[in-house]
Design an enzyme around this catalytic site. Structure first.
Site, short mmCIF file in Angstrom:
data_model
loop_
_atom_site.label_atom_id
_atom_site.label_comp_id
_atom_site.label_asym_id
_atom_site.label_seq_id
_atom_site.Cartn_x
_atom_site.Cartn_y
_atom_site.Cartn_z
N THR A 1 0.85 -1.20 0.00
CA THR A 1 0.00 0.00 0.00
C THR A 1 0.89 1.25 0.00
O THR A 1 1.87 1.31 0.74
CB THR A 1 -0.92 -0.01 1.25
OG1 THR A 1 -1.70 -1.20 1.22
CG2 THR A 1 -1.84 1.20 1.27
N CYS B 1 4.43 -3.97 14.48
CA CYS B 1 3.74 -2.93 13.69
C CYS B 1 2.34 -3.40 13.32
O CYS B 1 1.38 -2.61 13.33
CB CYS B 1 4.52 -2.63 12.41
SG CYS B 1 6.23 -2.18 12.70
N LEU B 2 2.24 -4.69 13.01
CA LEU B 2 0.92 -5.22 12.61
C LEU B 2 -0.09 -5.09 13.75
O LEU B 2 -1.27 -4.81 13.51
CB LEU B 2 1.03 -6.68 12.17
CG LEU B 2 1.94 -6.96 10.96
CD1 LEU B 2 1.82 -8.42 10.54
CD2 LEU B 2 1.64 -6.05 9.80
N ASN B 3 0.35 -5.26 14.99
CA ASN B 3 -0.58 -5.07 16.12
C ASN B 3 -1.23 -3.70 16.05
O ASN B 3 -2.44 -3.55 16.31
CB ASN B 3 0.14 -5.16 17.47
CG ASN B 3 0.71 -6.53 17.74
OD1 ASN B 3 0.23 -7.51 17.22
ND2 ASN B 3 1.76 -6.57 18.57
N GLY C 1 -31.28 -3.34 -7.41
CA GLY C 1 -30.42 -2.97 -8.55
C GLY C 1 -29.54 -1.78 -8.22
O GLY C 1 -28.36 -1.74 -8.62
N GLU D 1 -3.35 -7.68 6.52
CA GLU D 1 -3.13 -7.59 7.98
C GLU D 1 -3.48 -8.89 8.69
O GLU D 1 -3.97 -8.86 9.83
CB GLU D 1 -3.94 -6.44 8.57
CG GLU D 1 -3.39 -5.08 8.22
CD GLU D 1 -2.10 -4.78 8.94
OE1 GLU D 1 -1.67 -5.60 9.77
OE2 GLU D 1 -1.51 -3.73 8.65
N THR E 1 -5.04 -12.84 7.39
CA THR E 1 -6.34 -13.30 6.87
C THR E 1 -7.21 -13.80 8.04
O THR E 1 -6.72 -14.01 9.16
CB THR E 1 -6.15 -14.47 5.88
OG1 THR E 1 -5.58 -15.57 6.60
CG2 THR E 1 -5.24 -14.09 4.71
#
Ligand code: TGC
Ligand code: FAD
Length: 393
Positions: free
Chosen positions: A173, A247-249, A349, A372, A374
């Protein structure tokens, strides 16, 4: 006997979870909500359709203090974790791509410098990243190392005082927008993080095209071809997977809130639509099957918000564990996806066009479900916490 007059619950905050917020949190939340209403909501469908993340938003969000906002010092706002989460919630009610930009900048690019960097690195990068002058990205995933990042092949070796970096990262990203990339690489000393200016010789970013999810966000492959970095490009304070996983936390915490925002946006769009749309001479909201769907969406949305605020309070108290973050990330994202799918159906629709936010959120959430960590990875993280039996080895 005197009757107690109960107030009818607010359809948009049935359990009055807003009442759990303190004044500071609420004020910040309102500011971000107003920003999203004014700057994001009127434009996002067009940005999404054209596949644009307007880079000028970085400075606007920097001025608002949204970048690295829960970090202390170095030009960062130093808010509570709950306030950071609420900002993510409001941004993602606008679009997951906009929240992604803020997550990556604050939690994935600034946080590792703040947590594992030297004083010089902090002074050099953090104030300019907090203001939005410098954009960051975070390179952990590789084409063949997604859920299992410790199998990464990107490597760095010492050459005198310098480092030589080789390899590639995938699905990054902000990759083509970034001025600086935090790149995690295998070295003789373990997994280390490098601050890599994107104008370094040997650095290439290739944008991933043809996405049908998270289109208002730039996603890239990064290639490192014998990049020579100075000795002080390495983050000195960590040399294991603990670095990137820490960092992911941070980012997963923001996603737990963000997903509650996407869920709210879908539920509210469905509620408004159901009250106005007439079939069989009645608003479709009057049909029992529609009311059931609205109630399911409301409950899932409120539950996600409640879980998020609870995690925020725990984080502010310094008590939040990574496994509890997994609870919030996994459950809030899968529920938001269910709410989006229900809302999509309820809009008939009209639900398939970008005139309404629902299908945009629905397809965005497919990315959020995968990145982050699955759904399966968070299941296994919590499974290990329940049983004491790890399943990754
Ligand atoms: P494992 O052997 O268990 O541990 C290795 C070292 O890391 C430490 N550790 C953690 N530290 C902090 N926080 C955590 N959550 C931690 N989990 C583990 C651990 O103590 C150990 O430290 P040390 O010092 O003793 O070496 O780790 P493993 O390699 O077996 O990994 C386990 C697993 C599968 C859970 C992990 O690899 C994982 O979470 N995989 C999912 C990958 C992932 O989430 N990638 C995300 C990439 S970034 C992204 O998607 C950005 S999207 C953009 C946006 O956010 O908007
Ligand atoms: P895989 O790991 O190949 O998984 C494929 C399937 O196998 C999944 O369903 C998975 O759950 C399942 N699976 C894998 N292992 C197990 C197991 N042990 N048990 C059961 N099932 C399993 N990464 C970054 O580093 N930085 C970024 O900024 C970034 N941004 C992203 C933006 C977008 C839009 C997307 C889509 C991804 C981004 N990613 C980023 C990468 C993201 O983190 C990975 O896609 C994710 O970790 C999954 O890896 P993978 O895609 O290789 O899938």
């Amino acid at each position: 006997m005197s009757q107690i007059a109960f107030q009818k619950p607010d359809a948009r905050d049935f359990l009055d979870i807003d009442g759990l917020l303190d004044d500071e949190d609420r004020m910040l939340r309102d500011t971000v909500r107003a920003f999203v209403g004014k700057e994001i909501a009127p434009n996002i469908a067009e940005w999404w359709e054209e596949g644009i993340m307007p880079v000028e938003l970085a400075k606007v969000m920097g001025d608002m203090g949204l970048l690295g906002m829960h970090l202390e010092g170095y030009g960062c706002a130093g808010t509570s974790a709950t306030a950071y989460g609420l900002a993510c919630l409001e941004l993602e009610a606008g679009d997951s791509g906009i929240r992604s930009f803020v997550s990556v900048q604050g939690s994935l690019a600034m946080f590792p410098i703040w947590k594992f960097g030297s004083d010089e690195q902090k002074l050099e990068y953090l104030p300019r990243m907090a203001s939005g002058e410098l954009i960051g990205c975070f390179g952990l995933t590789e084409a063949d190392s997604g859920s299992d990042p410790s199998s990464m092949k990107t490597n760095a070796r010492r050459d005198g005082n310098d480092w030589i970096l080789n390899g590639s990262k995938m699905w990054i990203t902000n990759g083509n927008l970034a001025d600086v990339a935090i790149v995690w690489a295998r070295t003789d000393e373990g997994i280390r993080g490098f601050i890599v200016p994107t104008d370094s010789k040997g650095f290439t970013a290739n944008e991933v095209k043809h996405k049908v999810s998270l289109r208002a966000s730039v996603t890239s492959e990064l290639v490192f071809d014998d990049i020579r970095l100075p000795g002080d490009a390495v983050l000195p304070e960590v040399s294991s997977m603990r670095g990137p996983l820490s960092c992911l936390n941070e980012a997963r915490f923001g996603i737990a809130f963000g997903a509650a925002g996407a869920s709210r946006a879908c539920y509210e769009a469905a509620l408004d639509y159901a009250m106005e749309r007439v079939q069989f001479d009645k608003p479709i909201a009057s049909f029992q099957l529609t009311q059931q769907k609205l109630v399911e969406m409301m409950i899932a949305t409120q539950r996600a918000y409640l879980v998020a605020v609870h995690l925020g309070r725990r984080k502010d108290a310094g008590e939040l564990s990574p496994q509890q973050v997994s609870f919030g990330k996994m459950d809030n994202v899968r529920n938001a996806l269910e709410v989006a799918r229900l809302a999509r159906g309820l809009l008939g629709g009209n639900g398939i066009t970008l005139e309404y936010p629902v299908i945009r959120h629905m397809t965005n959430l497919e990315s959020v479900y995968t990145y982050e960590g699955t759904n399966e990875i968070h299941t296994l993280i919590m499974g290990e916490a329940l049983t004491g039996i790890g399943s990754f080895v």
